[in-house]
Write a protein that holds these residues in place. Structure first.
Motif, mmCIF file in Angstrom:
data_model
loop_
_atom_site.group_PDB
_atom_site.id
_atom_site.type_symbol
_atom_site.label_atom_id
_atom_site.label_comp_id
_atom_site.label_asym_id
_atom_site.label_seq_id
_atom_site.Cartn_x
_atom_site.Cartn_y
_atom_site.Cartn_z
ATOM 1 N N ILE A 1 0.865 -1.183 0.000
ATOM 2 C CA ILE A 1 0.000 0.000 0.000
ATOM 3 C C ILE A 1 0.897 1.226 0.000
ATOM 4 O O ILE A 1 1.706 1.419 0.900
ATOM 5 C CB ILE A 1 -0.924 0.012 1.234
ATOM 6 C CG1 ILE A 1 -1.887 -1.175 1.166
ATOM 7 C CG2 ILE A 1 -1.698 1.333 1.309
ATOM 8 C CD1 ILE A 1 -2.798 -1.299 2.374
ATOM 9 N N LEU A 2 0.755 2.040 -1.036
ATOM 10 C CA LEU A 2 1.609 3.209 -1.226
ATOM 11 C C LEU A 2 0.859 4.448 -0.741
ATOM 12 O O LEU A 2 0.052 5.020 -1.460
ATOM 13 C CB LEU A 2 1.978 3.331 -2.704
ATOM 14 C CG LEU A 2 3.138 4.235 -3.078
ATOM 15 C CD1 LEU A 2 4.455 3.667 -2.560
ATOM 16 C CD2 LEU A 2 3.198 4.401 -4.589
ATOM 17 N N ALA A 3 1.140 4.857 0.503
ATOM 18 C CA ALA A 3 0.444 5.993 1.118
ATOM 19 C C ALA A 3 1.481 7.036 1.512
ATOM 20 O O ALA A 3 1.642 7.378 2.674
ATOM 21 C CB ALA A 3 -0.346 5.520 2.333
ATOM 22 N N ILE A 4 2.163 7.579 0.524
ATOM 23 C CA ILE A 4 3.385 8.359 0.765
ATOM 24 C C ILE A 4 3.154 9.859 0.905
ATOM 25 O O ILE A 4 4.099 10.610 1.119
ATOM 26 C CB ILE A 4 4.415 8.101 -0.355
ATOM 27 C CG1 ILE A 4 3.802 8.375 -1.734
ATOM 28 C CG2 ILE A 4 4.930 6.682 -0.270
ATOM 29 C CD1 ILE A 4 4.764 8.182 -2.885
ATOM 30 N N GLY A 5 1.904 10.321 0.814
ATOM 31 C CA GLY A 5 1.649 11.745 0.990
ATOM 32 C C GLY A 5 1.954 12.564 -0.243
ATOM 33 O O GLY A 5 2.558 12.087 -1.209
ATOM 34 N N HIS A 6 1.553 13.848 -0.204
ATOM 35 C CA HIS A 6 1.638 14.677 -1.408
ATOM 36 C C HIS A 6 2.992 15.337 -1.622
ATOM 37 O O HIS A 6 3.181 16.050 -2.608
ATOM 38 C CB HIS A 6 0.530 15.728 -1.423
ATOM 39 C CG HIS A 6 0.543 16.711 -0.286
ATOM 40 N ND1 HIS A 6 1.691 17.186 0.307
ATOM 41 C CD2 HIS A 6 -0.491 17.313 0.368
ATOM 42 C CE1 HIS A 6 1.384 18.037 1.258
ATOM 43 N NE2 HIS A 6 0.067 18.135 1.327
ATOM 44 N N SER A 7 3.965 15.102 -0.724
ATOM 45 C CA SER A 7 5.253 15.792 -0.843
ATOM 46 C C SER A 7 6.433 14.865 -1.068
ATOM 47 O O SER A 7 7.583 15.321 -1.028
ATOM 48 C CB SER A 7 5.486 16.625 0.424
ATOM 49 O OG SER A 7 4.541 17.667 0.520
ATOM 50 N N ALA A 8 6.177 13.589 -1.305
ATOM 51 C CA ALA A 8 7.269 12.627 -1.526
ATOM 52 C C ALA A 8 7.749 12.703 -2.971
ATOM 53 O O ALA A 8 7.636 11.754 -3.752
ATOM 54 C CB ALA A 8 6.804 11.221 -1.175
ATOM 55 N N ARG A 9 8.329 13.829 -3.321
ATOM 56 C CA ARG A 9 8.664 14.092 -4.716
ATOM 57 C C ARG A 9 9.727 13.142 -5.245
ATOM 58 O O ARG A 9 9.657 12.710 -6.408
ATOM 59 C CB ARG A 9 9.140 15.541 -4.842
ATOM 60 C CG ARG A 9 8.042 16.560 -4.558
ATOM 61 C CD ARG A 9 8.599 17.935 -4.292
ATOM 62 N NE ARG A 9 7.559 18.951 -4.265
ATOM 63 C CZ ARG A 9 7.760 20.217 -3.903
ATOM 64 N NH1 ARG A 9 8.970 20.615 -3.515
ATOM 65 N NH2 ARG A 9 6.771 21.085 -3.924
ATOM 66 N N ASP A 10 10.707 12.801 -4.437
ATOM 67 C CA ASP A 10 11.746 11.882 -4.893
ATOM 68 C C ASP A 10 11.178 10.493 -5.163
ATOM 69 O O ASP A 10 11.577 9.813 -6.118
ATOM 70 C CB ASP A 10 12.899 11.822 -3.893
ATOM 71 C CG ASP A 10 12.438 11.568 -2.460
ATOM 72 O OD1 ASP A 10 11.225 11.516 -2.210
ATOM 73 O OD2 ASP A 10 13.320 11.422 -1.585
ATOM 74 N N THR A 11 10.208 10.072 -4.343
ATOM 75 C CA THR A 11 9.572 8.768 -4.563
ATOM 76 C C THR A 11 8.698 8.793 -5.805
ATOM 77 O O THR A 11 8.666 7.816 -6.579
ATOM 78 C CB THR A 11 8.748 8.360 -3.333
ATOM 79 O OG1 THR A 11 9.582 8.401 -2.172
ATOM 80 C CG2 THR A 11 8.204 6.953 -3.487
ATOM 81 N N PHE A 12 7.982 9.899 -6.029
ATOM 82 C CA PHE A 12 7.211 10.029 -7.272
ATOM 83 C C PHE A 12 8.125 9.840 -8.485
ATOM 84 O O PHE A 12 7.789 9.127 -9.444
ATOM 85 C CB PHE A 12 6.554 11.411 -7.367
ATOM 86 C CG PHE A 12 5.498 11.688 -6.342
ATOM 87 C CD1 PHE A 12 4.797 10.666 -5.729
ATOM 88 C CD2 PHE A 12 5.180 12.988 -5.993
ATOM 89 C CE1 PHE A 12 3.813 10.927 -4.783
ATOM 90 C CE2 PHE A 12 4.204 13.278 -5.056
ATOM 91 C CZ PHE A 12 3.521 12.242 -4.444
#
Length: 536
Positions: free
Chosen positions: A260-271
């Motif tokens: 489950i990918l619940a990384i929030g709206h600011s995980a830009r490096d993960t995006f």
């Protein structure tokens, strides 16, 4: 039980008025009314000289069937629906593999909790720290300008919602009543019981910290495992694009089949890492603008008139929308009554604002974001990550305009409307820490944002008297209103092209706030449980 809706009573009604309203509505005697409970209490303040409380009540009566037949054409008299939560599965005693939850904001927290309650013993990966250590780092940034990119307002246990007003309402459709499960779990973790019935429940930062800790302890007691200060760096996929495991920071590896990918709206490096691996991502609309501050007493008086200060009403809020002549829409977002504007940066050399309140909402100022909707087609065309680059560019402009020390650029409302830089503070004292630098906010956002907000503020004045007051304060820049991307998923909540990957919550584009993120976490946890059971 019967549910009665739209029971209206004066703000100052006495303790017997609700019972009398029930008896009058149903035309029954007191002996026929066995009991009643308050399900919801709101208010109508459109006429602030005659504010009405609006109740939804669950009642027990002696002759329920006859009353239902009598009021069959009345939409305000119905059977009380069953809103209790029911688990969709129970894990087997022996698990072939454990589901993994990445991210511990509201979505990840509830996904992990539901999986744990069903016996699936999830493993939770969080790039930030435990909530109390994270709080120390965040306060350290606000006081000493020492930013920790992995432990701040955006990253760490509890997610961005921990440093917010703690609002627990949304316009999300919730036909299965998952929102009640969210509220019940919060109350069990220490939230005020009133969140179960007030129309606009909120919790506040300090209470949220304790609640998040208690929920973590419950997950651990049910077999869950937490790995803090750990970041997912890459997915391990087989030739059929199915999840086989996760490559983690520090050279670690975790075998798994459900993520489950619940990384929030600011995980830009993960995006970026996900996009480079081929996970299907689309750009989505979001909004940019400023935080606006007024004295809370002015907002209270404008909204409630002589009833300002009534403890039932609390600190007044507002929700404003204006459709501009240029086709843009300006609206208020994340309104924090009696709160503060906070530094929400997660990357060095960038300034971001957000809003926060405590449960009491007793701070001097009211604040909210005043933002302009933007779209990928018109404002950031190109690859799906173009919105991230737009956010970064605006945050860098704000960092520079603030003095390159994490002070935020700010401007008086009157000066902003007149198109001149501000030189001194007026009656509204800034709440933002580390501090502000007065100047010209038109230099840190695109022209269309400036023009739209200049048109909207006078229009908002017509709804909230004093909103365009010259010495009110604007602070920039607000860019994290929502995720700039959507990680597309199918009807089974899995990524459209990666089997076993479940994008969830605000970061994936499927929620907007604590309550809706918690609901989405429950939905996705159920999807994981059902998929596991169907293949074992």
């Amino acid at each position: 039980m019967l549910r009665l809706t739209d029971i209206k009573l004066p703000l100052d009604h006495d303790e017997h008025a609700i019972e009398q309203a029930i008896l009058g509505k149903l035309n029954i005697s007191k002996s026929q009314l066995l009991s009643f409970d308050m399900f919801k209490r709101g208010y109508d303040a459109r006429n602030n000289r005659n504010i009405m409380l609006i109740y939804t009540l669950d009642i027990e009566v002696t002759d329920q069937e006859n009353l239902l037949a009598e009021f069959t054409n009345d939409p305000h008299v119905r059977l009380t629906p069953d809103m209790s939560y029911k688990f969709v599965a129970q894990a087997p005693a022996q698990l072939s593999h454990r589901p993994v939850v990445v991210g511990l904001g509201p979505c990840g927290l509830f996904a992990a909790l539901i999986l744990a309650q069903m016996g699936f013993k999830p493993i939770i990966i969080e790039r930030g720290k435990e909530v109390r250590e994270r709080t120390k780092d965040t306060f350290g940034f606000w006081r000493k300008q020492a930013l920790n990119p992995e432990s701040n307002v955006q990253f760490g246990e509890g997610g961005a919602g921990t440093f917010s007003d703690g609002k627990l309402y949304s316009q999300v459709k919730d036909r299965k009543h998952y929102g009640r499960k969210v509220l019940h779990e919060f109350v069990a973790a220490g939230a005020p019981a009133e969140i179960m019935y007030v129309s606009k429940p909120h919790i506040g930062t300090f209470k949220l910290v304790n609640m998040v800790e208690k929920m973590r302890k419950e997950i651990i007691a049910l077999g869950g495992e937490f790995r803090f200060s750990t970041k997912v760096e890459k997915l391990d996929l087989n030739e059929d694009k199915e999840i086989q495991g996760l490559h983690l920071s520090g050279g670690n590896y975790l075998a798994c089949r459900h993520v489950i990918l619940a990384i929030g709206h600011s995980a830009r490096d993960t995006f970026t890492a996900l996009y480079e691996q081929g996970v299907y991502i689309e750009a989505k609309p979001f909004s940019v603008g400023f935080r606006i501050e007024h004295e809370q007493s002015m907002i209270d008086e404008s909204r409630f008139g002589d009833n300002a200060g009534n403890p039932i009403l609390g600190a007044a809020d507002y929700k404003l929308v204006h459709h501009c002549k240029n086709g843009r829409t300006v609206y208020s977002f994340c309104m924090c009554p009696g709160g503060t504007v906070v530094a929400a940066a997660s990357e060095p050399g960038r300034v971001v604002t957000n809003g926060m309140s405590q449960y009491s909402r007793h701070e001097r100022n009211a604040n909210s974001a005043i933002v302009v909707g933007i779209t990928p087609e018109e404002d950031y065309p190109g690859n799906p990550l173009a919105g991230i680059e737009l956010q970064r560019s605006l945050e860098e402009l704000a960092f520079s305009a603030g003095g390159e020390n994490y002070h935020a650029p700010a401007q008086l409302i009157g000066d902003f409307l007149a198109g001149k830089a501000s030189a001194e503070i007026g009656g509204v004292k800034p709440s933002y820490t580390p501090g502000i630098t007065l100047g010209d906010l038109s230099k840190v956002v695109p022209d269309y944002v400036t023009k739209a907000i200049r048109e909207a503020i006078p229009a908002f004045e017509r709804q909230v008297k004093g909103f365009a007051k010259a010495d009110g304060l604007l602070t920039g820049v607000e860019t994290r209103t929502s995720s700039p991307i959507c990680i597309k998923r199918d009807a089974n909540y899995q990524s459209v092209n990666i089997k076993g990957l479940y994008p969830a919550g605000e970061g994936a584009g499927y929620a907007g706030g604590i309550w809706s993120a918690g609901i989405d976490g429950i939905r996705v946890a159920e999807a994981v449980a059902l998929d596991y059971m169907s293949t074992h």
